[in-house]
Scaffold this motif. Structure first.
Motif, mmCIF file in Angstrom:
data_model
loop_
_atom_site.group_PDB
_atom_site.id
_atom_site.type_symbol
_atom_site.label_atom_id
_atom_site.label_comp_id
_atom_site.label_asym_id
_atom_site.label_seq_id
_atom_site.Cartn_x
_atom_site.Cartn_y
_atom_site.Cartn_z
ATOM 1 N N ARG A 14 0.748 -1.080 -0.006
ATOM 2 C CA ARG A 14 0.171 0.075 -0.017
ATOM 3 C C ARG A 14 0.815 1.171 0.103
ATOM 4 N NH1 ARG A 14 -5.455 0.412 0.372
ATOM 5 N NH2 ARG A 14 -6.556 -1.341 1.196
ATOM 6 N N ASP A 15 2.262 1.106 -0.027
ATOM 7 C CA ASP A 15 3.162 2.264 -0.044
ATOM 8 C C ASP A 15 2.789 3.092 1.298
ATOM 9 O OD1 ASP A 15 5.333 3.919 -0.541
ATOM 10 O OD2 ASP A 15 3.887 5.377 -1.646
ATOM 11 N N ILE A 16 2.340 2.269 2.301
ATOM 12 C CA ILE A 16 1.895 3.082 3.771
ATOM 13 C C ILE A 16 3.182 2.898 4.745
ATOM 14 C CG2 ILE A 16 0.524 3.029 5.852
ATOM 15 C CD1 ILE A 16 -1.738 2.173 3.884
ATOM 16 N N THR A 17 3.853 3.773 5.134
ATOM 17 C CA THR A 17 4.796 3.696 6.376
ATOM 18 C C THR A 17 4.352 3.750 7.701
ATOM 19 O OG1 THR A 17 6.234 4.985 4.599
ATOM 20 C CG2 THR A 17 6.803 4.719 7.054
ATOM 21 N N GLU A 53 -1.044 -4.856 14.299
ATOM 22 C CA GLU A 53 -1.725 -5.278 13.014
ATOM 23 C C GLU A 53 -3.140 -4.978 12.882
ATOM 24 O OE1 GLU A 53 -0.799 -9.315 12.064
ATOM 25 O OE2 GLU A 53 1.175 -8.906 11.843
ATOM 26 N N ASP A 54 -4.116 -5.468 13.864
ATOM 27 C CA ASP A 54 -5.319 -5.084 13.860
ATOM 28 C C ASP A 54 -5.560 -3.398 14.010
ATOM 29 O OD1 ASP A 54 -5.929 -7.699 14.282
ATOM 30 O OD2 ASP A 54 -6.593 -7.514 16.207
ATOM 31 N N ALA A 55 -4.931 -2.768 14.728
ATOM 32 C CA ALA A 55 -5.102 -1.226 14.602
ATOM 33 C C ALA A 55 -4.723 -0.552 13.068
ATOM 34 C CB ALA A 55 -4.252 -0.629 15.706
ATOM 35 N N ALA A 56 -3.608 -1.200 12.610
ATOM 36 C CA ALA A 56 -3.622 -0.493 11.221
ATOM 37 C C ALA A 56 -4.279 -0.990 10.272
ATOM 38 C CB ALA A 56 -1.918 -1.058 11.064
ATOM 39 N N SER A 57 -4.855 -2.207 10.468
ATOM 40 C CA SER A 57 -5.916 -2.625 9.645
ATOM 41 C C SER A 57 -7.290 -2.108 9.553
ATOM 42 C CB SER A 57 -6.282 -4.058 9.823
ATOM 43 O OG SER A 57 -5.224 -5.037 9.398
ATOM 44 N N GLU A 58 -7.575 -1.631 11.038
ATOM 45 C CA GLU A 58 -8.647 -0.752 11.088
ATOM 46 C C GLU A 58 -8.819 0.655 10.690
ATOM 47 O OE1 GLU A 58 -12.584 0.403 12.788
ATOM 48 O OE2 GLU A 58 -11.460 -1.534 12.272
ATOM 49 N N ALA A 59 -7.356 0.934 10.581
ATOM 50 C CA ALA A 59 -7.143 2.403 9.963
ATOM 51 C C ALA A 59 -7.282 2.547 8.489
ATOM 52 C CB ALA A 59 -5.797 2.989 10.485
ATOM 53 N N ILE A 60 -6.936 1.369 7.892
ATOM 54 C CA ILE A 60 -7.081 1.336 6.633
ATOM 55 C C ILE A 60 -8.267 1.168 6.071
ATOM 56 C CG2 ILE A 60 -6.373 -0.108 4.594
ATOM 57 C CD1 ILE A 60 -3.656 -0.666 5.647
ATOM 58 N N PHE A 64 -8.940 5.879 7.313
ATOM 59 C CA PHE A 64 -8.098 6.892 7.762
ATOM 60 C C PHE A 64 -6.741 6.740 7.182
ATOM 61 C CE2 PHE A 64 -5.116 8.021 11.363
ATOM 62 C CZ PHE A 64 -5.501 9.391 11.633
ATOM 63 N N LEU A 65 -6.157 5.634 6.739
ATOM 64 C CA LEU A 65 -5.005 5.612 6.064
ATOM 65 C C LEU A 65 -5.089 5.178 4.690
ATOM 66 C CD1 LEU A 65 -2.664 3.552 8.651
ATOM 67 C CD2 LEU A 65 -2.477 6.077 8.120
ATOM 68 N N LYS A 66 -4.350 5.931 3.844
ATOM 69 C CA LYS A 66 -4.563 5.554 2.572
ATOM 70 C C LYS A 66 -3.137 5.440 1.848
ATOM 71 C CE LYS A 66 -8.485 8.411 1.943
ATOM 72 N NZ LYS A 66 -8.887 8.880 3.135
ATOM 73 N N ASP A 67 -3.245 4.906 0.704
ATOM 74 C CA ASP A 67 -1.854 4.540 0.110
ATOM 75 C C ASP A 67 -0.990 5.805 0.049
ATOM 76 O OD1 ASP A 67 -2.977 2.226 -0.724
ATOM 77 O OD2 ASP A 67 -2.799 2.477 -2.739
ATOM 78 N N GLY A 68 0.205 5.723 0.494
ATOM 79 C CA GLY A 68 1.282 6.494 0.470
ATOM 80 C C GLY A 68 1.457 7.430 1.749
ATOM 81 N N ASP A 69 0.352 7.089 2.791
ATOM 82 C CA ASP A 69 0.853 7.793 4.211
ATOM 83 C C ASP A 69 1.719 7.298 4.958
ATOM 84 O OD1 ASP A 69 -1.721 9.466 3.888
ATOM 85 O OD2 ASP A 69 -2.948 8.229 4.593
ATOM 86 N N THR A 83 -1.187 8.132 14.686
ATOM 87 C CA THR A 83 -0.944 9.830 14.431
ATOM 88 C C THR A 83 -0.606 9.747 12.563
ATOM 89 O OG1 THR A 83 -0.661 10.278 16.518
ATOM 90 C CG2 THR A 83 0.187 11.678 14.924
ATOM 91 N N LYS A 84 -1.232 10.306 11.913
ATOM 92 C CA LYS A 84 -0.478 10.520 10.549
ATOM 93 C C LYS A 84 0.139 11.782 10.366
ATOM 94 C CE LYS A 84 -4.116 10.798 7.610
ATOM 95 N NZ LYS A 84 -5.199 10.625 6.641
ATOM 96 N N GLN A 85 1.046 11.855 9.403
ATOM 97 C CA GLN A 85 2.057 12.816 9.134
ATOM 98 C C GLN A 85 1.535 14.421 9.363
ATOM 99 O OE1 GLN A 85 1.416 10.658 6.997
ATOM 100 N NE2 GLN A 85 1.199 11.590 4.724
ATOM 101 N N ASN A 86 0.134 14.363 8.678
ATOM 102 C CA ASN A 86 -0.578 15.403 8.881
ATOM 103 C C ASN A 86 -1.010 16.162 10.324
ATOM 104 O OD1 ASN A 86 -2.612 14.235 9.159
ATOM 105 N ND2 ASN A 86 -3.750 14.775 7.279
ATOM 106 N N GLY A 87 -0.792 15.166 11.375
ATOM 107 C CA GLY A 87 -1.300 15.407 12.529
ATOM 108 C C GLY A 87 -2.572 14.855 12.836
ATOM 109 N N ASP A 88 -3.501 14.297 12.079
ATOM 110 C CA ASP A 88 -4.728 13.600 12.304
ATOM 111 C C ASP A 88 -4.407 12.186 13.248
ATOM 112 O OD1 ASP A 88 -5.969 15.350 10.811
ATOM 113 O OD2 ASP A 88 -6.435 14.243 9.088
#
Length: 134
Positions: A14-17, A53-60, A64-69, A83-88
Motif C-alpha cells: 500500500r506504500d503506507i509507512t 496489525e489489528d489497529a493498522a488494519s482498522e485504520a485502513i 483513515f490510512l490511505k496509500d502513500g500515508d 498519528t498521521k504525518q499531517n497530525g490527524d
C-alpha cells in the motif's frame, strides 16, 4: 521482530509507512512474553496482531490510512493512537481479553456519531474508533 514484517508488508502492498513507537513495542513485548514459556511464539505473534496489525488494519478499512500515508502507532492509556504525518489522530480500542480490537460501537468519527470517515453508519463490526483532526 514480528512488527517488521507488518511494516514491510504495508509498505510493499500500500506504500503506507508504519512506525511503531517505543512504548507500543514495549507493550507488545510484555504481553507476548507473559505466556511464551508455556505456549512458545504464538503469544508474541498474537500480541503483534492485537496491538499493531489489528489497529493498522482498522485504520485502513475506515479510510483513515490511505496509500502513500505515513503514521506512528503508539500506546495511549489502553488504546492504540495512530498519528498521521499531517497530525490527524485515530484512536483504536484494544480488547481486554486479547481477542483483538473492538468491544464497542464506533464512538465518534470526524464529529459524527456511529459513522466512518465517509459518514456511513456502523454495520455492527463491534470496533471502537475515534478520529480527531488537527
Amino acid at each position: 521482530m514480528l512488527i517488521d514484517g507488518t511494516v514491510t508488508r504495508a509498505k510493499e502492498e500500500r506504500d503506507i509507512t508504519l512506525i511503531a513507537a517505543p512504548e507500543l513495542i514495549e507493550i507488545v513485548k510484555q504481553d507476548g512474553a507473559a505466556t511464551a514459556g508455556t505456549y512458545g511464539a504464538r503469544p508474541m505473534r498474537r500480541a503483534v496482531q492485537r496491538y499493531f496489525e489489528d489497529a493498522a488494519s482498522e485504520a485502513i478499512i475506515r479510510g483513515f490510512l490511505k496509500d502513500g500515508d505515513e503514521a506512528v502507532l503508539d500506546w495511549d492509556q489502553g488504546q492504540i493512537q495512530i498519528t498521521k504525518q499531517n497530525g490527524d489522530v485515530l484512536m483504536v480500542d484494544v480488547e481486554e481479553d486479547g481477542g483483538g480490537i473492538g468491544g464497542g460501537d464506533i464512538s465518534k468519527v470526524n464529529g459524527r456519531i456511529n459513522g466512518d470517515v465517509n459518514g456511513r453508519t456502523d454495520s455492527g463490526s463491534g470496533l471502537s474508533t475515534q478520529i480527531m483532526s488537527s
